[in-house]
Each structure stands twice: as C-alpha cells, then as structure tokens.
Scaffold this motif. Structure first.
Motif, PDB file in Angstrom:
ATOM      1  N   CYS A   7       0.820  -1.208   0.000  1.00  0.00           N
ATOM      2  CA  CYS A   7       0.000   0.000   0.000  1.00  0.00           C
ATOM      3  C   CYS A   7       0.855   1.260   0.000  1.00  0.00           C
ATOM      4  N   LEU A   8       1.951   1.254   0.776  1.00  0.00           N
ATOM      5  CA  LEU A   8       2.842   2.412   0.801  1.00  0.00           C
ATOM      6  C   LEU A   8       3.516   2.628  -0.550  1.00  0.00           C
ATOM      7  N   VAL A   9       3.939   1.544  -1.179  1.00  0.00           N
ATOM      8  CA  VAL A   9       4.559   1.665  -2.505  1.00  0.00           C
ATOM      9  C   VAL A   9       3.552   2.187  -3.522  1.00  0.00           C
ATOM     10  N   LEU A  10       2.311   1.703  -3.449  1.00  0.00           N
ATOM     11  CA  LEU A  10       1.276   2.170  -4.374  1.00  0.00           C
ATOM     12  C   LEU A  10       0.985   3.653  -4.177  1.00  0.00           C
ATOM     13  N   LEU A  11       0.881   4.097  -2.932  1.00  0.00           N
ATOM     14  CA  LEU A  11       0.650   5.516  -2.660  1.00  0.00           C
ATOM     15  C   LEU A  11       1.828   6.371  -3.129  1.00  0.00           C
ATOM     16  N   ALA A  12       3.045   5.876  -2.916  1.00  0.00           N
ATOM     17  CA  ALA A  12       4.221   6.617  -3.377  1.00  0.00           C
ATOM     18  C   ALA A  12       4.244   6.718  -4.897  1.00  0.00           C
ATOM     19  N   ALA A  13       3.845   5.632  -5.581  1.00  0.00           N
ATOM     20  CA  ALA A  13       3.810   5.658  -7.045  1.00  0.00           C
ATOM     21  C   ALA A  13       2.765   6.651  -7.554  1.00  0.00           C
ATOM     22  N   ILE A  14       1.587   6.672  -6.911  1.00  0.00           N
ATOM     23  CA  ILE A  14       0.543   7.612  -7.312  1.00  0.00           C
ATOM     24  C   ILE A  14       0.999   9.048  -7.087  1.00  0.00           C
ATOM     25  N   TYR A  15       1.645   9.297  -5.958  1.00  0.00           N
ATOM     26  CA  TYR A  15       2.144  10.651  -5.677  1.00  0.00           C
ATOM     27  C   TYR A  15       3.209  11.062  -6.683  1.00  0.00           C
ATOM     28  N   THR A  16       4.100  10.135  -7.023  1.00  0.00           N
ATOM     29  CA  THR A  16       5.151  10.441  -7.995  1.00  0.00           C
ATOM     30  C   THR A  16       4.571  10.731  -9.366  1.00  0.00           C
ATOM     31  N   VAL A  17       3.583   9.934  -9.774  1.00  0.00           N
ATOM     32  CA  VAL A  17       2.949  10.158 -11.075  1.00  0.00           C
ATOM     33  C   VAL A  17       2.228  11.503 -11.096  1.00  0.00           C
ATOM     34  N   ALA A  18       1.600  11.885  -9.979  1.00  0.00           N
ATOM     35  CA  ALA A  18       0.858  13.148  -9.929  1.00  0.00           C
ATOM     36  C   ALA A  18       1.795  14.351 -10.004  1.00  0.00           C
ATOM     37  N   ILE A  19       2.890  14.332  -9.224  1.00  0.00           N
ATOM     38  CA  ILE A  19       3.779  15.497  -9.221  1.00  0.00           C
ATOM     39  C   ILE A  19       4.686  15.527 -10.450  1.00  0.00           C
ATOM     40  N   GLY A  20       4.849  14.380 -11.119  1.00  0.00           N
ATOM     41  CA  GLY A  20       5.678  14.340 -12.323  1.00  0.00           C
ATOM     42  C   GLY A  20       4.901  14.474 -13.610  1.00  0.00           C
ATOM     43  N   LYS A  21       3.721  15.095 -13.546  1.00  0.00           N
ATOM     44  CA  LYS A  21       2.850  15.217 -14.721  1.00  0.00           C
ATOM     45  C   LYS A  21       3.544  15.937 -15.871  1.00  0.00           C
ATOM     46  N   SER A  22       4.204  17.047 -15.588  1.00  0.00           N
ATOM     47  CA  SER A  22       4.827  17.830 -16.660  1.00  0.00           C
ATOM     48  C   SER A  22       5.939  17.068 -17.360  1.00  0.00           C
ATOM     49  N   LEU A  23       6.562  16.105 -16.691  1.00  0.00           N
ATOM     50  CA  LEU A  23       7.619  15.304 -17.307  1.00  0.00           C
ATOM     51  C   LEU A  23       7.069  14.034 -17.946  1.00  0.00           C
ATOM     52  N   LEU A  24       6.104  13.398 -17.284  1.00  0.00           N
ATOM     53  CA  LEU A  24       5.641  12.093 -17.744  1.00  0.00           C
ATOM     54  C   LEU A  24       4.671  12.186 -18.915  1.00  0.00           C
ATOM     55  N   VAL A  25       3.841  13.228 -18.967  1.00  0.00           N
ATOM     56  CA  VAL A  25       2.875  13.336 -20.068  1.00  0.00           C
ATOM     57  C   VAL A  25       3.569  13.431 -21.422  1.00  0.00           C
ATOM     58  N   PRO A  26       4.552  14.334 -21.625  1.00  0.00           N
ATOM     59  CA  PRO A  26       5.249  14.327 -22.923  1.00  0.00           C
ATOM     60  C   PRO A  26       5.973  13.016 -23.202  1.00  0.00           C
ATOM     61  N   LEU A  27       6.521  12.385 -22.156  1.00  0.00           N
ATOM     62  CA  LEU A  27       7.239  11.133 -22.355  1.00  0.00           C
ATOM     63  C   LEU A  27       6.293  10.018 -22.814  1.00  0.00           C
ATOM     64  N   VAL A  28       5.142   9.899 -22.161  1.00  0.00           N
ATOM     65  CA  VAL A  28       4.183   8.856 -22.535  1.00  0.00           C
ATOM     66  C   VAL A  28       3.601   9.140 -23.917  1.00  0.00           C
ATOM     67  N   LEU A  29       3.273  10.401 -24.190  1.00  0.00           N
ATOM     68  CA  LEU A  29       2.731  10.749 -25.506  1.00  0.00           C
ATOM     69  C   LEU A  29       3.740  10.462 -26.609  1.00  0.00           C
ATOM     70  N   ALA A  30       4.999  10.821 -26.372  1.00  0.00           N
ATOM     71  CA  ALA A  30       6.030  10.535 -27.365  1.00  0.00           C
ATOM     72  C   ALA A  30       6.230   9.040 -27.548  1.00  0.00           C
ATOM     73  N   GLY A  31       6.120   8.271 -26.459  1.00  0.00           N
ATOM     74  CA  GLY A  31       6.258   6.829 -26.575  1.00  0.00           C
ATOM     75  C   GLY A  31       5.173   6.216 -27.443  1.00  0.00           C
ATOM     76  N   PHE A  32       3.937   6.665 -27.276  1.00  0.00           N
ATOM     77  CA  PHE A  32       2.847   6.131 -28.091  1.00  0.00           C
ATOM     78  C   PHE A  32       2.978   6.556 -29.553  1.00  0.00           C
ATOM     79  N   ILE A  33       3.351   7.797 -29.784  1.00  0.00           N
ATOM     80  CA  ILE A  33       3.547   8.234 -31.173  1.00  0.00           C
ATOM     81  C   ILE A  33       4.701   7.468 -31.815  1.00  0.00           C
ATOM     82  N   GLY A  34       5.770   7.262 -31.047  1.00  0.00           N
ATOM     83  CA  GLY A  34       6.885   6.480 -31.579  1.00  0.00           C
ATOM     84  C   GLY A  34       6.493   5.043 -31.898  1.00  0.00           C
ATOM     85  N   LEU A  35       5.688   4.421 -31.038  1.00  0.00           N
ATOM     86  CA  LEU A  35       5.215   3.068 -31.321  1.00  0.00           C
ATOM     87  C   LEU A  35       4.339   3.029 -32.566  1.00  0.00           C
TER      88      LEU A  35
END
Length: 346
Positions: free
Chosen positions: A14-42
């Motif tokens: 549960c702690l790892v899951l909460l930490a992952a959710i928090y990391t994904v939320a605060i890393g939105k500006s970095l992760l959104v372009p990365l995920v979008l670029a990954g899908f376009i690249g695929l």
C-alpha cells in the motif's frame, strides 16, 4: 508469524502504491510528454522499420516522417485556428441570442420551483439579474501561452525522433544484459510482440477516429452547419476518450445546432445523427476491426479514465485507454500477471 509477515507485506504494498501515485501526480509535466512521445513512436515505428528493411537509414526515414507529420499538424492548426477564434469571440453574442429560445422552458421550471416552495411553506428566492460577463480572447493571450506550448511540442517531437532512431538499439542493449540465452530470447519475443500489437492498435484506433471525424464533417456540411472541419476535428480528438468523448461531442453539436438553427428539430438533427454514427462505430465497426484481443471491459475503462483524469486531467483522459491497452498486452505475456489481463478484458 506468518500473519504478521502478511500484514507487513500488505502495508508495504500500500505504501509503494501511494508513493507511485504521488510520484505520477507530481511528475505530470515530465511524464505526459514522455508517454505521448512513446505512443507516437510506437505508432510510427512500423514505417521506419519498413524503410530500414529496404536499406534506408533510420534517421532519414525518421526525419521524413516527422516532417510530414509536422506539416500536417501545422496545416491543421492554421486551417482551424481562425474558425475556432471566431467561435470564441462570437460565443457571448450567440448565447444571448440563444436565451430567448429556451425562455419558455425556464419559465416552466421557475413556476414549478415556486409551486414546490409554496407547497413546503418556504419562501421563494428570486435571483437578481446578473450583468453578462464580457469574454475577450486577444492576441496577447496567444502570445503569452505560445512559449510553453511550443516547448512542449518540441519536447515531444525530439523524444519521438530519438525513439524512432534509437529504439531498436535500446532494446538490443537491454537484451545484452540478460543473464542467459533463453532469457534473452524470451525477452525479445515479448518485446517484439508487444511492440507489433501496440503499434497496430494505435494505428487502427487513429484511423477509426480520423474516419469518424471525416464522416462527421461531411454530415455537418450536408446539414449546413458552419465550420464542419472544426467540429470533425473535435470529434476525432474526443473519440480517443471512450464514452465520455462521444457524449461530449454530442452535447457540443447539440449546442452548435441550437445556436445555428431556429427550429428545434433541425437544431437537434446534427447531434442525433452523430449519436447514431458513434453507436454504429462503437458497437459494430471498432469491435469487428480490433477483434477480441484488444477489447477492454467498460468498467475497467471507466475506472481507468477516472484515475488518470484525476491525476493528469485532460491529457490523462486522452492517454488512459492506450495505456490500459498496453498494460493488458504486457500483463497477458508476463508470467504471474495473466489474471490482471483477464480481469480487464471484455
């Protein structure tokens, strides 16, 4: 002892899951372009791979694909920006003109509200008339937000280019560090199959949504609705969000029809026709083309949309279903995770 260890394991999970959710939320500006670029690249990787088979360098084919894609996006933005700005500027005037059309309905609602208040012995509260808010959308607003948008677009474009050029090399390096030959062969098989299936899914989904947008534009053109290409583009983009996108586009077309036509029947005709088109597309065409391999449970889709829309907003809602499809394809091939792929399947 075993009960305590199990409790500790559940707590740590549960702690790892909460930490992952928090990391994904605060890393939105970095992760959104990365995920979008990954899908376009695929999605674009099969084109670059096919060019590499005929001895065309990957960097050359990647540059060509990126230039064609950029030219198409710039042309679309240039074509649609003027009608979109016109709708923004004319929205207050159109809404004031639309108010008298629904005045009989609002009067009936107010009369029912007064009757209810009198029945329960309460007092009727009359709302004071409010002055209409002025809406201004100037060129300065565009210039103020242009650097941020341009930086995001350039970031995604560079990431897509590097994924297309060096994607196979990264995979080869990952295989080289595998401990045994059997493990290397298994890794290559899993990654290649996932890459092919995700690429075909993304290309097929994009083709279906673009076709839906073209059909919607043609339908609106026949009905005489202004700027049909703009609303067809809205339908294309919104259809990447299952259920919610179709409902949103139908509502938008209902408002556009009410603002453009005087009578109720012609005003609702574009929205009703689009609802019929999306019903045929969602229940017949898309399942027939995608097959059972990529079909997802509606409950899983709605829950996934809720989670990623809460974490990333509109970008999360647009990327939610492609991410869920990738998760399904990956977990279906990983030992011990087939149960999750089975749960989210339809």
């Amino acid at each position: 002892m075993s009960r305590n260890l199990r409790a500790i394991r559940i707590s740590l999970t549960c702690l790892v899951l909460l930490a992952a959710i928090y990391t994904v939320a605060i890393g939105k500006s970095l992760l959104v372009p990365l995920v979008l670029a990954g899908f376009i690249g695929l999605a674009l990787n099969p084109i670059v791979a096919a060019a590499a088979h005929v001895r065309i360098p990957r960097w050359l084919s990647a540059v060509t694909v990126m230039l064609l894609l950029g030219f198409g996006l710039v042309s679309a933005v240039t074509t649609l920006s003027e009608p979109a700005l016109n709708w923004f500027h004319e929205a207050p005037t159109a809404m004031r003109a639309f108010a008298p059309k629904i005045k009989p309905l609002t009067q009936q609602i107010e009369a029912a509200s007064r009757a209810t208040q009198n029945l329960v012995g309460g007092t009727v509260v009359r709302n004071a008339p409010q002055s209409p808010n002025s809406f201004a959308f100037t060129a300065w607003d565009i210039l103020a937000g242009a650097p941020k948008v341009l930086a995001s677009v350039l970031t995604v474009a560079l990431l897509v280019f590097f994924f297309l050029v060096y994607g196979d090399e990264i995979l080869r390096r990952a295989v080289e560090i595998s401990p045994t030959f059997a493990y290397k062969r298994h890794t290559v098989s899993i990654v290649r199959s996932i890459q092919v299936e995700v690429s075909s899914y993304l290309l097929l989904t994009a083709a279906i949504n673009v076709t839906l947008g073209l059909v919607t534009s043609g339908m609106l053109y026949l009905y005489g609705v202004p700027d049909p290409l703009l609303w067809g583009t809205v339908a294309t983009i919104a259809n990447f969000i299952p259920y919610v996108g179709a409902i949103t586009t139908t509502s938008v077309l209902a408002v556009v029809g009410a603002l453009h036509f005087q009578e109720l029947g012609p005003a609702l005709l574009p929205a009703a026709t689009f609802a019929g088109i999306t019903a045929v597309e969602g229940n017949m065409i898309t399942p027939m083309l995608q097959g059972r391999r990529s079909r997802l449970s509606p409950v899983a889709i709605l829950l996934w949309l809720l989670v990623w829309g809460w974490l990333w907003g509109v970008p999360g809602a647009l990327l939610a279903v492609p991410m869920l499809t990738c998760v399904k394809l990956i977990t279906a091939k990983l030992r011990g995770w087939q149960w999750f792929a089975h749960i989210i399947s339809r």
